[in-house]
Design an enzyme around this catalytic site. Structure first.
Site, PDB file in Angstrom:
ATOM      1  N   LYS A  17       0.834  -1.218   0.000  1.00 26.54           N
ATOM      2  CA  LYS A  17       0.000   0.000   0.000  1.00 26.54           C
ATOM      3  C   LYS A  17       0.860   1.257   0.000  1.00 26.54           C
ATOM      4  O   LYS A  17       0.615   2.195  -0.743  1.00 26.54           O
ATOM      5  CB  LYS A  17      -0.923   0.051   1.238  1.00 26.54           C
ATOM      6  CG  LYS A  17      -1.854  -1.112   1.388  1.00 26.54           C
ATOM      7  CD  LYS A  17      -2.803  -0.922   2.570  1.00 26.54           C
ATOM      8  CE  LYS A  17      -2.113  -0.805   3.926  1.00 26.54           C
ATOM      9  NZ  LYS A  17      -1.410  -2.034   4.367  1.00 26.54           N
ATOM     10  N   ARG A  92      -9.037   0.894   9.479  1.00 24.02           N
ATOM     11  CA  ARG A  92      -8.507  -0.426   9.812  1.00 24.02           C
ATOM     12  C   ARG A  92      -9.432  -1.198  10.742  1.00 24.02           C
ATOM     13  O   ARG A  92      -9.116  -2.339  11.096  1.00 24.02           O
ATOM     14  CB  ARG A  92      -7.169  -0.244  10.530  1.00 24.02           C
ATOM     15  CG  ARG A  92      -5.950  -0.682   9.721  1.00 24.02           C
ATOM     16  CD  ARG A  92      -4.756  -0.157  10.466  1.00 24.02           C
ATOM     17  NE  ARG A  92      -3.557  -0.896  10.307  1.00 24.02           N
ATOM     18  CZ  ARG A  92      -2.497  -0.414   9.634  1.00 24.02           C
ATOM     19  NH1 ARG A  92      -2.574   0.731   8.994  1.00 24.02           N
ATOM     20  NH2 ARG A  92      -1.398  -1.093   9.609  1.00 24.02           N
ATOM     21  N   ARG A 130      11.885  -5.980   4.742  1.00 27.15           N
ATOM     22  CA  ARG A 130      11.689  -4.596   4.313  1.00 27.15           C
ATOM     23  C   ARG A 130      12.680  -3.644   4.983  1.00 27.15           C
ATOM     24  O   ARG A 130      12.957  -3.739   6.163  1.00 27.15           O
ATOM     25  CB  ARG A 130      10.262  -4.203   4.693  1.00 27.15           C
ATOM     26  CG  ARG A 130       9.854  -2.838   4.286  1.00 27.15           C
ATOM     27  CD  ARG A 130       8.374  -2.741   4.203  1.00 27.15           C
ATOM     28  NE  ARG A 130       7.729  -2.712   5.517  1.00 27.15           N
ATOM     29  CZ  ARG A 130       6.429  -2.465   5.678  1.00 27.15           C
ATOM     30  NH1 ARG A 130       5.662  -2.259   4.639  1.00 27.15           N
ATOM     31  NH2 ARG A 130       5.904  -2.451   6.879  1.00 27.15           N
ATOM     32  N   ARG A 164      12.228  -1.256  10.241  1.00 24.09           N
ATOM     33  CA  ARG A 164      11.200  -0.818  11.189  1.00 24.09           C
ATOM     34  C   ARG A 164      11.149  -1.719  12.413  1.00 24.09           C
ATOM     35  O   ARG A 164      11.233  -2.945  12.292  1.00 24.09           O
ATOM     36  CB  ARG A 164       9.838  -0.857  10.487  1.00 24.09           C
ATOM     37  CG  ARG A 164       9.439   0.476   9.903  1.00 24.09           C
ATOM     38  CD  ARG A 164       8.212   0.371   9.058  1.00 24.09           C
ATOM     39  NE  ARG A 164       7.035  -0.121   9.782  1.00 24.09           N
ATOM     40  CZ  ARG A 164       5.810  -0.091   9.277  1.00 24.09           C
ATOM     41  NH1 ARG A 164       5.605   0.397   8.064  1.00 24.09           N
ATOM     42  NH2 ARG A 164       4.791  -0.547   9.955  1.00 24.09           N
ATOM     43  N   ARG A 175       0.846  -8.210  13.932  1.00 28.97           N
ATOM     44  CA  ARG A 175       0.224  -7.289  12.974  1.00 28.97           C
ATOM     45  C   ARG A 175      -0.660  -8.037  11.975  1.00 28.97           C
ATOM     46  O   ARG A 175      -1.730  -7.557  11.605  1.00 28.97           O
ATOM     47  CB  ARG A 175       1.303  -6.477  12.260  1.00 28.97           C
ATOM     48  CG  ARG A 175       1.924  -5.438  13.197  1.00 28.97           C
ATOM     49  CD  ARG A 175       3.212  -4.908  12.677  1.00 28.97           C
ATOM     50  NE  ARG A 175       3.041  -4.163  11.443  1.00 28.97           N
ATOM     51  CZ  ARG A 175       3.970  -4.071  10.492  1.00 28.97           C
ATOM     52  NH1 ARG A 175       5.129  -4.680  10.623  1.00 28.97           N
ATOM     53  NH2 ARG A 175       3.734  -3.355   9.426  1.00 28.97           N
TER      54      ARG A 175
HETATM   55  P1  AMP Z   1       1.520   0.800   8.988  1.00 26.05           P
HETATM   56  O1  AMP Z   1       2.722   1.585   8.628  1.00 26.05           O
HETATM   57  O2  AMP Z   1       0.313   1.160   8.183  1.00 26.05           O
HETATM   58  O3  AMP Z   1       1.770  -0.690   9.009  1.00 26.05           O
HETATM   59  O4  AMP Z   1       1.154   1.211  10.493  1.00 26.05           O
HETATM   60  C1  AMP Z   1       2.073   1.042  11.554  1.00 26.05           C
HETATM   61  C2  AMP Z   1       1.351   1.021  12.888  1.00 26.05           C
HETATM   62  O5  AMP Z   1       0.676   2.273  13.086  1.00 26.05           O
HETATM   63  C3  AMP Z   1       0.266  -0.032  13.019  1.00 26.05           C
HETATM   64  O6  AMP Z   1       0.780  -1.308  13.370  1.00 26.05           O
HETATM   65  C4  AMP Z   1      -0.591   0.570  14.122  1.00 26.05           C
HETATM   66  O7  AMP Z   1       0.021   0.420  15.401  1.00 26.05           O
HETATM   67  C5  AMP Z   1      -0.557   2.061  13.778  1.00 26.05           C
HETATM   68  N1  AMP Z   1      -1.665   2.410  12.855  1.00 26.05           N
HETATM   69  C6  AMP Z   1      -1.555   2.789  11.546  1.00 26.05           C
HETATM   70  N2  AMP Z   1      -2.767   3.026  11.014  1.00 26.05           N
HETATM   71  C7  AMP Z   1      -3.665   2.794  12.003  1.00 26.05           C
HETATM   72  C8  AMP Z   1      -5.085   2.844  12.077  1.00 26.05           C
HETATM   73  N3  AMP Z   1      -5.842   3.186  11.020  1.00 26.05           N
HETATM   74  N4  AMP Z   1      -5.665   2.542  13.259  1.00 26.05           N
HETATM   75  C9  AMP Z   1      -4.941   2.222  14.331  1.00 26.05           C
HETATM   76  N5  AMP Z   1      -3.603   2.115  14.341  1.00 26.05           N
HETATM   77  C10 AMP Z   1      -2.954   2.406  13.176  1.00 26.05           C
END
Ligand code: AMP
Length: 223
Positions: A17, A92, A130, A164, A175
């Site tokens: 994404k 989400r 990654r 990360r 996750r």
């Molecule tokens: P991502 O980079 O999209 O994988 O997001 C990294 C982390 O940010 C996730 O594992 C969550 O802890 C937090 N996060 C990102 N987007 C959301 C969301 N829409 N709702 C809640 N937590 C989020």
């Protein structure tokens, strides 16, 4: 009639994404809002919220819906989001999807979701391999998208690539489970309301991008 859209890129962690959202932003001039990027930035400040966010991110779980939504609402009320914009990583949860309906209606925009579909077994390798550039955010992978010089960004040769904290094996597991439990139900929700399109996320990033671009073009999106 042309209507501004909220283009939601939906998919499991590691589906691509972020890569696609960044390409779309660069090529179509549609702003992309990544909640994950925003939280990663917030966690570096010295506030109670920042400490809470840092802990949640490190666990692989989700930040509470209201905190996430307030951040999205504030960010998308800025001038650059006056037309269409792309959401990467939001909504989400079913509650976030509900809140997005209200936001879209307040902003006079239509929601259109695109699933980047990648089978579960491929996601683990993608996530744990990654690496990203701290300067430009470009995403590499130690297995199949290696930088020219090991460990450094092609465009920022002095920037050491970052792994990360939540891309480790144990966090990735949490996750992916969180995605299954909280986010997957949204696919049915958007499909039932005729607003879900799908792309095969196992192909090369440029092929996926072309398909996304076509879908967005046929959707009459105005920037
Ligand atoms: P991502 O980079 O999209 O994988 O997001 C990294 C982390 O940010 C996730 O594992 C969550 O802890 C937090 N996060 C990102 N987007 C959301 C969301 N829409 N709702 C809640 N937590 C989020």
């Amino acid at each position: 009639m042309f209507m501004s859209k909220i283009i939601v890129l939906i998919g499991a962690p590691g589906a691509g994404k972020g890569t696609q959202a960044r390409l779309l932003e660069a090529k179509l001039q549609i702003p992309q809002i990544s909640t994950g990027d925003m939280f990663r930035e917030i966690q570096n400040s010295d506030t109670a919220l920042a400490r809470e966010v840092k802990e949640i991110l490190a666990s692989g779980k989700l930040v509470p819906d209201n905190v996430t939504f307030e951040m999205v609402k504030e960010r998308t009320s800025r001038e650059d989001c006056g037309g269409s914009y792309i959401l990467d990583g939001f909504p989400r949860t079913p509650r976030q999807a509900e809140m997005l309906e209200e936001l879209a209606s307040d902003q006079g925009k239509v929601i259109s979701t695109i699933l980047i579909d990648v089978p579960f077994e491929k996601l683990e390798e993608r996530l744990t391999g990654r690496r990203s550039c701290p300067e430009c955010g470009e995403i590499y992978n130690i297995h199949y998208k290696k930088p020219k010089v090991d460990g450094f960004c092609d465009d920022h040769p002095q920037a050491m690539l970052k792994h990360r904290a939540d891309d480790t094996e144990d966090k990735v597991k949490v996750r992916l489970e969180t995605y299954e439990e909280n986010t997957k139900p949204l696919l049915k929700y958007y499909e039932d309301s005729g607003r879900l399109q799908k792309v095969d996320g196992t192909r090369r990033p440029d092929e996926i991008y072309r398909e996304l671009e076509n879908l967005i073009a046929t959707n009459n999106v105005t920037a």
